[in-house]
Design a protein around this motif. Structure first.
Motif, PDB file in Angstrom:
ATOM      1  N   VAL A   1     -32.499  28.370  25.464  1.00 23.49           N
ATOM      2  CA  VAL A   1     -31.520  27.994  26.483  1.00 23.49           C
ATOM      3  C   VAL A   1     -30.103  28.104  25.934  1.00 23.49           C
ATOM      4  CG1 VAL A   1     -30.670  26.115  27.943  1.00 23.49           C
ATOM      5  CG2 VAL A   1     -33.138  26.454  27.663  1.00 23.49           C
ATOM      6  N   SER A   2     -29.253  28.832  26.640  1.00 22.99           N
ATOM      7  CA  SER A   2     -27.843  28.933  26.258  1.00 22.99           C
ATOM      8  C   SER A   2     -26.922  28.298  27.289  1.00 22.99           C
ATOM      9  CB  SER A   2     -27.451  30.403  26.076  1.00 22.99           C
ATOM     10  OG  SER A   2     -27.584  31.113  27.303  1.00 22.99           O
ATOM     11  N   GLY A   3     -27.474  27.899  28.423  1.00 24.79           N
ATOM     12  CA  GLY A   3     -26.652  27.261  29.448  1.00 24.79           C
ATOM     13  C   GLY A   3     -27.501  26.628  30.534  1.00 24.79           C
ATOM     14  N   ILE A   4     -26.988  25.549  31.109  1.00 20.47           N
ATOM     15  CA  ILE A   4     -27.626  24.874  32.242  1.00 20.47           C
ATOM     16  C   ILE A   4     -26.572  24.785  33.344  1.00 20.47           C
ATOM     17  CG2 ILE A   4     -28.858  22.827  33.049  1.00 20.47           C
ATOM     18  CD1 ILE A   4     -29.399  22.121  30.130  1.00 20.47           C
ATOM     19  N   VAL A   5     -26.866  25.367  34.501  1.00 22.39           N
ATOM     20  CA  VAL A   5     -25.884  25.453  35.578  1.00 22.39           C
ATOM     21  C   VAL A   5     -26.408  24.744  36.826  1.00 22.39           C
ATOM     22  CG1 VAL A   5     -24.924  27.596  34.683  1.00 22.39           C
ATOM     23  CG2 VAL A   5     -26.793  27.681  36.356  1.00 22.39           C
ATOM     24  N   ASP A   6     -25.567  24.707  37.848  1.00 19.89           N
ATOM     25  CA  ASP A   6     -25.899  24.156  39.159  1.00 19.89           C
ATOM     26  C   ASP A   6     -26.313  22.685  39.061  1.00 19.89           C
ATOM     27  OD1 ASP A   6     -26.326  23.805  41.787  1.00 19.89           O
ATOM     28  OD2 ASP A   6     -27.852  25.336  42.025  1.00 19.89           O
ATOM     29  N   TRP A   7     -25.316  21.825  38.908  1.00 23.56           N
ATOM     30  CA  TRP A   7     -25.545  20.392  38.752  1.00 23.56           C
ATOM     31  C   TRP A   7     -25.333  19.641  40.066  1.00 23.56           C
ATOM     32  CZ3 TRP A   7     -27.174  17.907  34.258  1.00 23.56           C
ATOM     33  CH2 TRP A   7     -27.313  18.738  33.134  1.00 23.56           C
TER      34      TRP A   7
ATOM     35  N   VAL B   1     -34.272  20.552  25.426  1.00 19.56           N
ATOM     36  CA  VAL B   1     -32.845  20.353  25.706  1.00 19.56           C
ATOM     37  C   VAL B   1     -32.636  19.253  26.742  1.00 19.56           C
ATOM     38  CG1 VAL B   1     -30.802  21.431  26.720  1.00 19.56           C
ATOM     39  CG2 VAL B   1     -32.176  22.689  25.055  1.00 19.56           C
ATOM     40  N   ILE B   2     -33.401  19.297  27.832  1.00 21.83           N
ATOM     41  CA  ILE B   2     -33.225  18.255  28.848  1.00 21.83           C
ATOM     42  C   ILE B   2     -33.681  16.915  28.315  1.00 21.83           C
ATOM     43  CG2 ILE B   2     -35.447  18.346  30.062  1.00 21.83           C
ATOM     44  CD1 ILE B   2     -31.920  18.305  31.665  1.00 21.83           C
ATOM     45  N   GLY B   3     -34.646  16.944  27.395  1.00 18.90           N
ATOM     46  CA  GLY B   3     -35.067  15.706  26.744  1.00 18.90           C
ATOM     47  C   GLY B   3     -33.937  15.065  25.953  1.00 18.90           C
TER      48      GLY B   3
ATOM     49  N   PRO C   1     -21.585  22.558  24.893  1.00 19.93           N
ATOM     50  CA  PRO C   1     -21.493  24.029  24.972  1.00 19.93           C
ATOM     51  C   PRO C   1     -22.443  24.655  25.986  1.00 19.93           C
ATOM     52  CG  PRO C   1     -21.493  23.308  22.683  1.00 19.93           C
ATOM     53  CD  PRO C   1     -21.838  22.110  23.506  1.00 19.93           C
ATOM     54  N   LEU C   2     -23.487  23.906  26.390  1.00 19.32           N
ATOM     55  CA  LEU C   2     -24.446  24.446  27.350  1.00 19.32           C
ATOM     56  C   LEU C   2     -24.014  24.230  28.798  1.00 19.32           C
ATOM     57  CD1 LEU C   2     -27.790  23.192  25.741  1.00 19.32           C
ATOM     58  CD2 LEU C   2     -26.600  25.353  25.351  1.00 19.32           C
ATOM     59  N   LEU C   3     -22.975  23.436  28.995  1.00 18.83           N
ATOM     60  CA  LEU C   3     -22.576  23.061  30.355  1.00 18.83           C
ATOM     61  C   LEU C   3     -21.302  23.789  30.766  1.00 18.83           C
ATOM     62  CD1 LEU C   3     -22.991  19.183  30.012  1.00 18.83           C
ATOM     63  CD2 LEU C   3     -24.744  20.891  30.563  1.00 18.83           C
ATOM     64  N   PRO C   4     -21.213  24.232  32.025  1.00 18.45           N
ATOM     65  CA  PRO C   4     -19.943  24.806  32.490  1.00 18.45           C
ATOM     66  C   PRO C   4     -18.850  23.741  32.456  1.00 18.45           C
ATOM     67  CG  PRO C   4     -21.736  25.222  34.049  1.00 18.45           C
ATOM     68  CD  PRO C   4     -22.240  24.222  33.077  1.00 18.45           C
ATOM     69  N   ARG C   5     -17.633  24.193  32.320  1.00 17.60           N
ATOM     70  CA  ARG C   5     -16.491  23.282  32.340  1.00 17.60           C
ATOM     71  C   ARG C   5     -15.604  23.655  33.531  1.00 17.60           C
ATOM     72  NH1 ARG C   5     -14.255  19.947  28.617  1.00 17.60           N
ATOM     73  NH2 ARG C   5     -15.667  20.729  27.003  1.00 17.60           N
ATOM     74  N   VAL C   6     -15.174  22.653  34.281  1.00 15.39           N
ATOM     75  CA  VAL C   6     -14.331  22.892  35.442  1.00 15.39           C
ATOM     76  C   VAL C   6     -12.908  23.177  34.973  1.00 15.39           C
ATOM     77  CG1 VAL C   6     -13.389  21.908  37.567  1.00 15.39           C
ATOM     78  CG2 VAL C   6     -15.762  21.447  36.923  1.00 15.39           C
TER      79      VAL C   6
ATOM     80  N   LEU D   1     -29.823  29.595  31.663  1.00 17.44           N
ATOM     81  CA  LEU D   1     -29.402  30.837  31.033  1.00 17.44           C
ATOM     82  C   LEU D   1     -29.989  30.868  29.637  1.00 17.44           C
ATOM     83  CD1 LEU D   1     -25.657  30.644  32.111  1.00 17.44           C
ATOM     84  CD2 LEU D   1     -27.509  31.833  33.278  1.00 17.44           C
ATOM     85  N   ALA D   2     -30.301  32.057  29.146  1.00 15.89           N
ATOM     86  CA  ALA D   2     -30.999  32.166  27.869  1.00 15.89           C
ATOM     87  C   ALA D   2     -30.356  33.217  26.985  1.00 15.89           C
ATOM     88  CB  ALA D   2     -32.475  32.511  28.105  1.00 15.89           C
ATOM     89  N   ASP D   3     -30.506  33.009  25.665  1.00 14.88           N
ATOM     90  CA  ASP D   3     -30.014  33.996  24.701  1.00 14.88           C
ATOM     91  C   ASP D   3     -31.081  35.063  24.494  1.00 14.88           C
ATOM     92  OD1 ASP D   3     -31.954  32.983  22.978  1.00 14.88           O
ATOM     93  OD2 ASP D   3     -30.544  31.747  21.848  1.00 14.88           O
ATOM     94  N   PRO D   4     -30.825  36.079  23.683  1.00 19.93           N
ATOM     95  CA  PRO D   4     -31.807  37.164  23.516  1.00 19.93           C
ATOM     96  C   PRO D   4     -33.171  36.705  23.010  1.00 19.93           C
ATOM     97  CG  PRO D   4     -29.665  37.878  22.741  1.00 19.93           C
ATOM     98  CD  PRO D   4     -29.536  36.422  23.041  1.00 19.93           C
TER      99      PRO D   4
END
Length: 798
Positions: free
Chosen positions: A683-689, A603-605, A556-561, A676-679
């Motif tokens: 972390v709510s998202g990780i982009v630019d891979w 999260v990255i861990g 859910p944290l990753l964009p989907r193509v 990206l972060a929630d309120p």
């Protein structure tokens, strides 16, 4: 909330095979030192053909001087002026009427295969027919726009002359480009030499026979004879032979459709009309504003100065012919453009200075009146050939890549400045005003081009240039409907707000017009091979990560193509819109910032723990993590610091070789900019891979996170930060580095080694993907040179 932390995909490709260091950089174009080096210029076919075209033009100009000296001595000044105007009108009309088949055939004939002869004949027929009609139209209306010509020779004779001469000149112009396209540019000097000598002979014969309009008639009869002879040989022997040799060598062949040819001609022709109006229409303008005597002087001035302009044109023709097969490589075409400018200026700059300084002496050959009237105009027009080397090479590079906006805008802008300036200045300054308009117009357009293509610019200018480039890319992908139809629910979606953009890419929101943001997606587009490979690699990374069941809880944290394809010769990808607020904005919040950094490390861990393995560091790992990145850094520093790069490589190699470390998937650019972060700040998202690798030293993601967090949070540069951490990082940072290593397992690595590796990862990627940053001397000094020296010294005991 919609993400604004998405970076444009300007990144280079990443390796799909473990331990690969990615693509090797191409060698830079060779440079000549100390002037024109014969071997380096003649060694390649492109340089040889360019020199051949320049030689041909030189022969034409040299004998042409004799021709016009004879004309000036044998005929009154007003007769010379009228004939100059008639020939200039024929050249203008012929150049306008051939639909710019010159560069169209030059661009497509080299890759047309066995369709080349059909393409050439079709181009000739179209150009000749339209030229005849245009000549008829001009002659019919000459009583309004050229009454002096009608009064001199009569309406009927003028009509016959233009109907015959205009298509002949159009074909004469086109044939040289076809010869260049089939690698027969060395024939052009012979052709032009014969043409020049033939003109002089026919001029003397016409004088003896008292032919009306002897100057113009002798010129056009010589042209017609050359067109007939050259094209019989070209179509019957030279072109079929080229096709056979091209096929035998396995050369690339493109299927050229009417649509391809029409799209190219439409943009190029529009720009060429403006350019030809400036080059060949100016005598008509001078005739109307100042009269025949002034026009006679301007005609001589232009004939001399034009020889300098032709130098750049010859080099540009050769560049188009020899890079047509590499049209898809922006780097190759840009390197060819810069090399062409350098080689053109090697000849044009000293020539322009000599002509400007010797203008009185040169014009005195034609008579005292020409020297008195035209000296300043010749000096200014000759100097205008210097910026023309930049503008013309830029248009030719756009022809190779079929960039219609540039093909039109550059010559149109220059012509408007030249013609408009001349219209204003001629009544005030005489023909000096025309020379001044040439110099100012070409210089202004060249300045804009140099700003737009500079490897480094001040930040304010860089942002404006990038905005213009990304806006142009956005216009080219305006028709994204086909790609969007492939996205579930994407029918009816439109392009929305532009979120980011760089010099090679753009990111925009797509979705239902006026619809909710959460229903939309992101469209990323790029138009260079480097950014295309980077975006394609990111697509592969995301597909592989989403297919990995070990990290299903992270999906859910990753964009989907959602879709990928070509739009307007640009590569585009549609990704799901990951919700969240920009990590950079959250980082600067004193309450949520620390939460973001801590949760990002967790999260990255998780990605590292589920995809990594603990094993010894081997030679291939060291090549990818140390030696190849340092080779890119070495290219940024002076030779005096090369020993420091070798020393640092040896120390890092010794510190890592054989140690057991956690190796697996890494993000490669794990910065708050890509979070990206929630309120609450989580972390709510990780982009630019685009920087991701399947086999990387995983602890470096955590190191990069903390380095970037301090950089962006405190507004610091990486170089000074690295030097500070080498002396002793903050306790909290040292503890987090240690905790990450304990969590992943393996042998502990000294914090100084990790600090240097984090720095090396960042600056080596910047060197690979950003020519602008690499060319910034301030950035290199602060973030490359100083840390390099400090790192070698700090790792001495390791």
């Amino acid at each position: 909330m919609e993400s604004r932390g998405v970076r444009a995909p300007d990144d280079p490709p990443k390796p799909t095979a473990p331990r690969s260091s990615g693509p090797r950089s191409h060698p830079s174009p060779s440079r000549t030192r100390g002037g024109l080096v014969r071997g380096s210029l003649i060694r390649s076919a492109a340089h040889r053909d360019g020199l051949a075209l320049i030689l041909g033009s030189g022969l034409t100009s040299a004998v042409g001087l004799v021709y016009w000296v004879l004309a000036a001595r044998l005929f009154p000044a007003d007769v010379v002026g009228l004939n100059q105007a008639a020939l200039s009108a024929v050249m203008l009309l012929g150049s306008v009427a051939h639909l710019n088949m010159t560069y169209a055939l030059l661009r497509f004939v080299p890759v047309a295969g066995w369709a080349a002869r059909r393409l050439v004949i079709g181009g000739y027929l179209a150009a000749g027919a339209i030229a005849a009609l245009v000549g008829l139209a001009f002659a019919t209306g000459a009583r309004w726009w050229a009454p002096d010509l009608v009064a001199a020779v009569g309406q009927d004779r003028l009509t016959v002359f233009f109907v015959l001469a205009t298509p002949v000149w159009a074909l004469f112009t086109v044939q040289d480009y076809v010869l260049t396209g089939i690698r027969r540019a060395t024939v052009v000097p012979l052709e032009n030499g014969v043409f020049a000598v033939l003109k002089v002979g026919l001029l003397l014969a016409a004088l003896v026979a008292t032919v009306t309009g002897a100057v113009a008639v002798s010129w056009m009869v010589a042209t017609a004879l050359l067109v007939l002879v050259v094209n019989v040989w070209l179509l019957a022997r030279a072109l079929p032979r080229f096709t056979r040799e091209h096929e035998a060598a396995g050369g690339p062949v493109e299927r050229i459709t009417v649509r391809d040819l029409g799209g190219f001609v439409r943009a190029d022709y529009a720009g060429a009309i403006f350019q030809q109006a400036a080059m060949f229409g100016m005598p008509v303008l001078v005739l109307g504003r100042l009269g025949p005597e002034a026009n006679g002087a301007y005609g001589i001035v232009w004939q001399i100065a034009q020889a300098l302009f032709v130098v750049s044109s010859g080099m540009n023709q050769s560049m188009v012919a020899h890079t047509a097969a590499d049209a898809g490589s922006a780097e190759t075409v840009e390197a060819a453009r810069r090399a062409t400018i350098r080689r053109s200026l090697t000849l044009v700059l000293p020539g322009a200075l000599v002509v400007a300084a010797g203008a009185p002496l040169i014009l005195s050959v034609f008579g005292a009146g020409y020297a008195r009237e035209g000296t300043a105009a010749l000096a200014l027009t000759a100097l205008a050939a210097v910026p023309y080397a930049v503008t013309s090479a830029t248009v030719s590079a756009a022809r190779v890549r079929r960039r219609g906006v540039v093909q039109f805008a550059v010559p149109a802008a220059a012509a408007i400045l030249v013609i408009g300036g001349s219209w204003v200045l001629l009544p005030v300054l005489g023909i000096v005003g025309a020379g001044l308009a040439w110099l100012v117009g070409q210089s202004l357009v060249a300045l804009v081009i140099m700003l737009g293509t500079a490897r480094w610019l001040p930040p304010v200018l860089a942002r404006r240039v990038d905005a213009l480039r990304s806006a142009g890319l956005l216009r080219r992908i305006g028709g994204a409907g086909t790609l969007l139809h492939g996205v579930p629910g994407g029918a009816g979606w439109t392009l929305g707000e532009r979120l980011s953009g760089g010099s090679e890419s753009v990111v925009v929101r797509v979705g239902p017009e006026g619809g909710a943001v959460q229903r939309g997606a992101l469209l990323k587009a790029c138009d260079t091979p480097r950014s295309r490979r980077g975006l394609a690699w990111q697509t592969e990374v995301l597909d592989r990560l989403h297919a990995d069941p070990r990290i299903g809880h992270l999906h859910p944290l990753l964009p989907r193509v959602l879709g990928a394809g070509e739009i307007g010769r640009s590569y585009c990808v549609i990704e799901s819109l990951v919700p969240g607020e920009s990590g950079l904005a959250v980082l600067r919040d004193p309450v949520r910032g620390p939460v973001l950094v801590d949760h990002a490390a967790q999260v990255i861990g998780e990605l590292h723990r589920h995809t990594g393995e603990v094993r010894p560091v081997g030679p291939e790992d060291l090549d990818a993590w140390v030696h190849e990145p340092l080779s890119r850094v070495r290219a940024l520093v002076p030779r005096a610091l090369h020993a420091d790069t070798r020393g640092l490589a040896a120390r890092l190699d010794a510190a890592l070789r054989g140690r057991r470390a956690s190796v697996g998937w890494v993000h490669g650019d794990f910065s708050p900019v890509n979070l990206l972060a929630d309120p609450r700040g989580r972390v709510s998202g990780i982009v630019d891979w685009c920087e991701a690798r399947p086999v990387g030293l995983q602890v470096l993601d955590v190191v990069a996170l903390h380095q970037f967090a301090v950089m962006h949070g405190a507004g610091r540069e990486l170089g000074p930060l690295v030097l500070e951490w080498l002396a002793g990082p903050p306790d909290a940072v040292a503890e987090r580095m240690g905790a990450a290593q304990r969590l992943l397992g393996g042998d502990p690595v000294d914090h100084r080694v990790l600090t240097v590796l984090g720095w090396l990862q960042h600056v080596s990627e910047v060197a690979r993907k950003s020519a602008r940053a690499s060319a910034n001397p301030v950035w290199v000094r602060r973030n490359v040179r100083a840390p390099l020296r400090g790192a070698r010294a700090a790792l001495e005991p390791v």
